[in-house]
Structure formats: structure tokens, C-alpha cells
Scaffold this active site. Structure first.
Site, short mmCIF file in Angstrom:
data_model
loop_
_atom_site.label_atom_id
_atom_site.label_comp_id
_atom_site.label_asym_id
_atom_site.label_seq_id
_atom_site.Cartn_x
_atom_site.Cartn_y
_atom_site.Cartn_z
CG HIS A 80 61.57 4.39 -9.50
ND1 HIS A 80 62.48 3.91 -10.42
CD2 HIS A 80 62.28 4.57 -8.36
CE1 HIS A 80 63.69 3.82 -9.85
NE2 HIS A 80 63.58 4.21 -8.60
CG LEU A 83 57.43 5.43 -0.09
CD1 LEU A 83 55.99 4.98 0.18
CD2 LEU A 83 57.45 6.91 -0.45
CG ASN A 114 66.71 1.52 -2.36
OD1 ASN A 114 65.51 1.76 -2.28
ND2 ASN A 114 67.58 2.43 -2.74
CG HIS A 252 66.38 5.49 -12.94
ND1 HIS A 252 67.31 4.61 -13.44
CD2 HIS A 252 66.33 5.25 -11.61
CE1 HIS A 252 67.81 3.89 -12.46
NE2 HIS A 252 67.22 4.25 -11.33
CG ASN A 298 73.26 6.56 -9.23
OD1 ASN A 298 74.06 7.04 -10.02
ND2 ASN A 298 73.59 5.73 -8.27
CG ASP A 325 64.65 7.51 -8.79
OD1 ASP A 325 64.50 6.92 -7.70
OD2 ASP A 325 65.75 7.57 -9.38
C1 NCD Z 1 68.21 6.11 -5.23
C2 NCD Z 1 68.00 6.18 -3.73
O1 NCD Z 1 68.36 7.20 -3.13
O2 NCD Z 1 67.48 5.23 -3.17
N1 NCD Z 1 68.94 7.26 -5.69
C3 NCD Z 1 68.87 7.81 -6.91
O3 NCD Z 1 69.65 8.71 -7.21
N2 NCD Z 1 68.01 7.41 -7.81
C4 NCD Z 1 68.91 4.84 -5.53
C5 NCD Z 1 69.60 4.79 -6.83
O4 NCD Z 1 68.94 4.50 -7.84
O5 NCD Z 1 70.80 5.01 -6.87
#
Ligand code: NCD
Length: 448
Positions: A80, A83, A114, A252, A298, A325
Site C-alpha cells: 500500500h 506514488l 487515487n 489500514h 485516514n 500507506d
Molecule cells: C491517502 C492519500 O493521501 O492518498 N491518505 C491517507 O491518509 N491514508 C488516502 C486515504 O486513504 O485517505
């Protein structure tokens, strides 16, 4: 021979034979935890064993220098990361993200869709595969979107996406909240044996939320993201995964409640897996008391009771893997009010030292640490796991577990520096990362 007539020692990048002499090699999948020599010739691990390097000599043999107590792992795999390419290259791009990954010990990373535009089609997936190959080093495995534009409505062309190289589908950043869409997504993805990775957040329960809902959010006067917003989605999805017999993965995971549901589902043989981030294992909502935007993520940082349940679940395997993440954001998105800040923190270059801290405190067995960062995530992504055994492709991560260093922005290869660990000293350093026999990162060499 240099012009002065003195032999210049070849660098790690110039040699096609690498020798790791007397390292502690740890690979639970190969039942290996021993002090051995490991020899890499070309792309392949050719010798593993005590004194196995004795017969290896020649002009272009590179003896990898390391401290006593150095640990050699199969190349780490991150399920996860974000990039940011295409579209938000000011935060990160493939080259900087893959360099950060290599510096963090990762030989493989999965990139979330995303981006701008969203990776919901063959063209973007193919571009990511081809461009990352041109860059070289750490390998990129794209994760494509579940729904077109991550809008939670029409399913993407998963057959196409799989063929182009996607290893999973996810609308990460957004939750697929409609049950009918999630049902069809699970059914469709299972036709191609793609896992469906869910960002578990009932958006109706988190509207306007800045952090975890609890005493701290009340004190700060901020709207909270209740645990149940995660739990209700996990519960529903587990029911759908059982019904469709599809592969379902929780991104997560952050709550004790979600874990209770996952534990029960696993005990009944439902095909569910889960990942946890280093920050959810280490930090709580209390770190937002100073309104530190670096701690806005998040799902949000929870409370002590969640931390201990997450740690236990990782140690006992209920949580399959650790995933960073890695979510780079620039000062534009972070040097602002908490309310306006984007959620996310970077993670690739800090994962190893932070997680080795849990190993040192006997919270996480070393073998579980290795499995959670190698074989377990590779299996979820349907990729061959890296191994330390003769004949295997040489994907290796060398770590000095006792090296101390201070996290400073200039030490991080990621373009973005959004982490609350800036300024902290950590113990454990990635010394070398080898991908397919080639050195992708060498801490002893200055970056070009
Ligand atoms: C992620 C992001 O910044 O792309 N941010 C995060 O806090 N994990 C997207 C997301 O899961 O909200």
C-alpha cells in the site's frame, strides 16, 4: 586502474557477484534464521550456508560491508503506497517514490490508484508498469480502481486491468459504500482472482471528521471519525465476501471492533486478509493535541486500547501484513489548519526502524516482522514471494538493526517530508536493497 596507478575498489553497483559474509539471514518461509554467507551471482542467489562464500573469489566480487549483527531479509514488499504519478508529481513521482522505497528496503511496492486521473484503465496501468521498468530498482505493482473514477458506481474493466499488470483493485481514499456495487465488485474480481482492497469508511458517519472521535477530539473541539464507521463496513464486506467467496482485503485496519470481526471471519475460513500501518501501531489521537497536521491520517490515529489489540493481532497473524500507506503531501496540503490539511503521512523510509522497535520490545517476533513485510503481502498480491534460498531470484534487504540515526528532511528521498517522526532518533537502518541481483540502494554510496 585509475590514472594514479592505484586500484579503485569496485562499487557494489559495478560487480555482478555480491557476497554477504556472516550475516543473520532470516526467512521464515525457508525456515531460515542462521548466521550464514549468502552469495549472489548475476540475478540469482547461488549459495546460502555457513562459509558458503569461501570458494567465491575474482575481480568483480563485492564483499558487502556490514556491522556485526546485520540482518538479511528477503526483499520487503509493500502492499500500500501512493506514488502520486500521474497528476500530483509535486508530491511524489515514480522516480522519487521508487527511490524512497529502495532506501526503505522495499524491493516491491504496490501503488494505489487515487492518482489524477485515477488509474481505472489499461492505459494508466500499462504506463505505470512500463515507466517503472525504465526507472529500474524497486518494482512497481499497480493496484487499479474498483470503480470508474473511484466514484463507487460503475465497475472498472478488471479483465483488462489484470492483463495490463494490476495485482488488485481498490478505491483507496474512498470506500465502496453501496452494497450492490461491492457485491458485484467481489464477484467480478474473483473471476480474475484479484483481491478487492477496501478502504473501510462509512462516509455518512465521517462527514466533516478531522480525527478519531473520542476524548481528544472533544477537547480540541474537532469533529470525530468514530470507530464504528470502519467496523460497519468491515462487517458488511465480510458477509459479502462469504457470500461471493471472493478475496477481500482490509486496508489500514485501525479498530479493535474491525479485528473482532476479522478474527471471527478467518476462524470460519472466509477469504479475508488485513494490513496495518506502522503509524497505527505506534501513535494515538493524543499526538493531535498540538494540532499537528502531520498526524492527520485516514483512518485516524486511534487510542491506546486499539494499539494494543492491533499489535496482538499482528503478532498472532490475524493481521496478515504491515503496509506503509506511504501518503506524500506537500507543504501546500500540510502547512495549514488541521481542518484544511489532507490526510496521510509518508512511510516508506521509516517502516523498518519503526517496526524493529516493536521487535526489540518483544511485541512482535522477528519472524512475524519478516513474514508481514515479505511473504504475506506478496501472497495477497499474487506475486512470487522473495526468498533466501539457493536458486531464488536475488531480492534482498540488508539491515543494521543497531544503527542510530535522526530523521531529517534531507535524509529522506521522498519528495514529501510529511511525517511526525521528523527530528526523532530511530534505531535500525537499511544498508542495502538488492532487486533481481542489482543493487537498488546502498547506504554507503552517496545519492547521485
Ligand atoms: C491517502 C492519500 O493521501 O492518498 N491518505 C491517507 O491518509 N491514508 C488516502 C486515504 O486513504 O485517505
Amino acid at each position: 586502474m585509475s590514472s594514479s596507478g592505484i586500484h579503485k575498489l569496485p562499487s557494489s553497483k559495478e560487480c555482478n557477484v555480491l557476497v554477504f559474509r556472516g550475516v543473520r539471514a532470516v526467512d521464515p518461509s525457508s525456515n531460515l534464521d542462521a548466521i550464514v554467507d549468502v552469495v549472489v551471482e548475476g540475478k540469482t542467489i547461488t549459495h546460502v550456508g555457513p562459509n558458503a562464500a569461501e570458494c567465491v573469489f575474482g575481480e568483480c566480487v563485492f564483499e558487502v560491508p556490514h556491522a556485526p549483527g546485520a540482518l538479511l531479509f528477503p526483499g520487503l514488499f509493500d502492499l500500500h503506497t501512493h506514488l502520486r504519478e500521474p497528476g500530483q508529481e509535486y508530491k511524489e513521482d515514480l522516480a522519487s517514490g521508487l527511490a524512497a522505497a529502495a532506501a526503505g528496503g522495499f524491493t516491491d511496492v504496490c501503488a494505489m490508484p487515487n492518482t489524477r486521473p485515477v488509474n481505472d484503465n489499461r492505459a494508466i496501468t500499462e504506463m505505470l508498469v512500463l515507466k517503472s521498468r525504465t526507472i529500474g530498482g524497486t518494482r512497481l505493482h499497480p493496484i487499479a480502481a474498483i470503480t470508474v473514477g473511484q466514484k463507487g458506481e460503475a465497475l472498472t474493466e478488471m479483465a483488462d486491468l489484470k492483463e495490463a499488470g494490476a495485482v488488485a483493485v481498490s478505491d483507496d481514499g474512498y470506500c465502496v459504500t453501496r452494497s450492490d456495487v461491492m457485491r458485484r465488485a467481489l464477484e467480478y474480481a474473483s473471476t480474475f482472482d484479484l483481491p478487492v482492497i477496501q478502504h473501510c469508511e462509512d462516509h455518512a458517519l465521517t462527514a466533516g471528521a478531522q480525527m478519531h472521535e473520542g476524548i481528544v477530539s472533544t477537547k480540541l473541539g474537532l469533529r470525530g471519525w468514530p470507530r464504528v464507521a470502519e467496523d460497519v463496513i468491515v462487517a458488511r464486506d465480510v458477509i459479502l465476501a462469504e457470500y461471493t467467496r471472493a478475496r477481500y482485503h482490509v486496508a489500514h485496519v485501525s479498530t479493535a471492533g474491525a479485528l473482532r470481526i476479522l478474527r471471527e471471519a478467518k476462524s470460519r475460513g472466509i477469504r479475508v486478509t488485513a494490513e496495518v500501518t506502522p503509524h497505527h501501531l505506534l501513535l494515538t489521537d493524543a499526538s493531535l493535541l498540538g494540532y499537528n497536521t502531520a498526524c492527520k491520517v485516514n483512518p485516524p490515529l486511534r487510542e491506546d486500547e486499539d494499539l494494543s489489540v492491533l499489535r496482538e493481532a499482528l503478532a498472532d497473524g490475524t493481521i496478515d501484513c504491515i503496509a506503509t500507506d506511504h501518503a506524500p503531501h506537500s507543504p501546500l496540503e500540510k502547512d495549514c489548519d488541521l481542518h484544511d490539511a489532507s490526510p496521510g503521512m509518508i512511510g516508506l523510509e521509516l517502516c523498518v526502524p519503526l517496526m524493529l522497535g516493536l521487535v526489540r520490545k518483544n511485541i512482535l517476533p522477528l519472524s512475524r516482522f519478516v513474514d508481514a513485510l515479505t511473504a504475506a503481502p506478496a501472497k495477497i498480491a499474487g506475486r512470487t514471494a522473495s526468498r533466501i534460498k539457493e536458486g531464488a531470484e536475488a531480492n534482498l534487504t540488508l539491515v543494521d538493526p543497531d544503527a542510530h540515526w535522526t530523521v531529517t528532511p534531507d535524509r529522506l528521498r521522498s519528495k514529501s517530508k510529511n511525517t511526525p517522526f521528523i527530528g526523532q532518533s530511530v534505531t535500525g537502518m537499511v544498508v542495502m536493497t538488492v532487486v533481481g541481483g542489482a543493487v537498488a540502494f546502498d547506504a554507503n554510496e552517496k545519492p547521485e
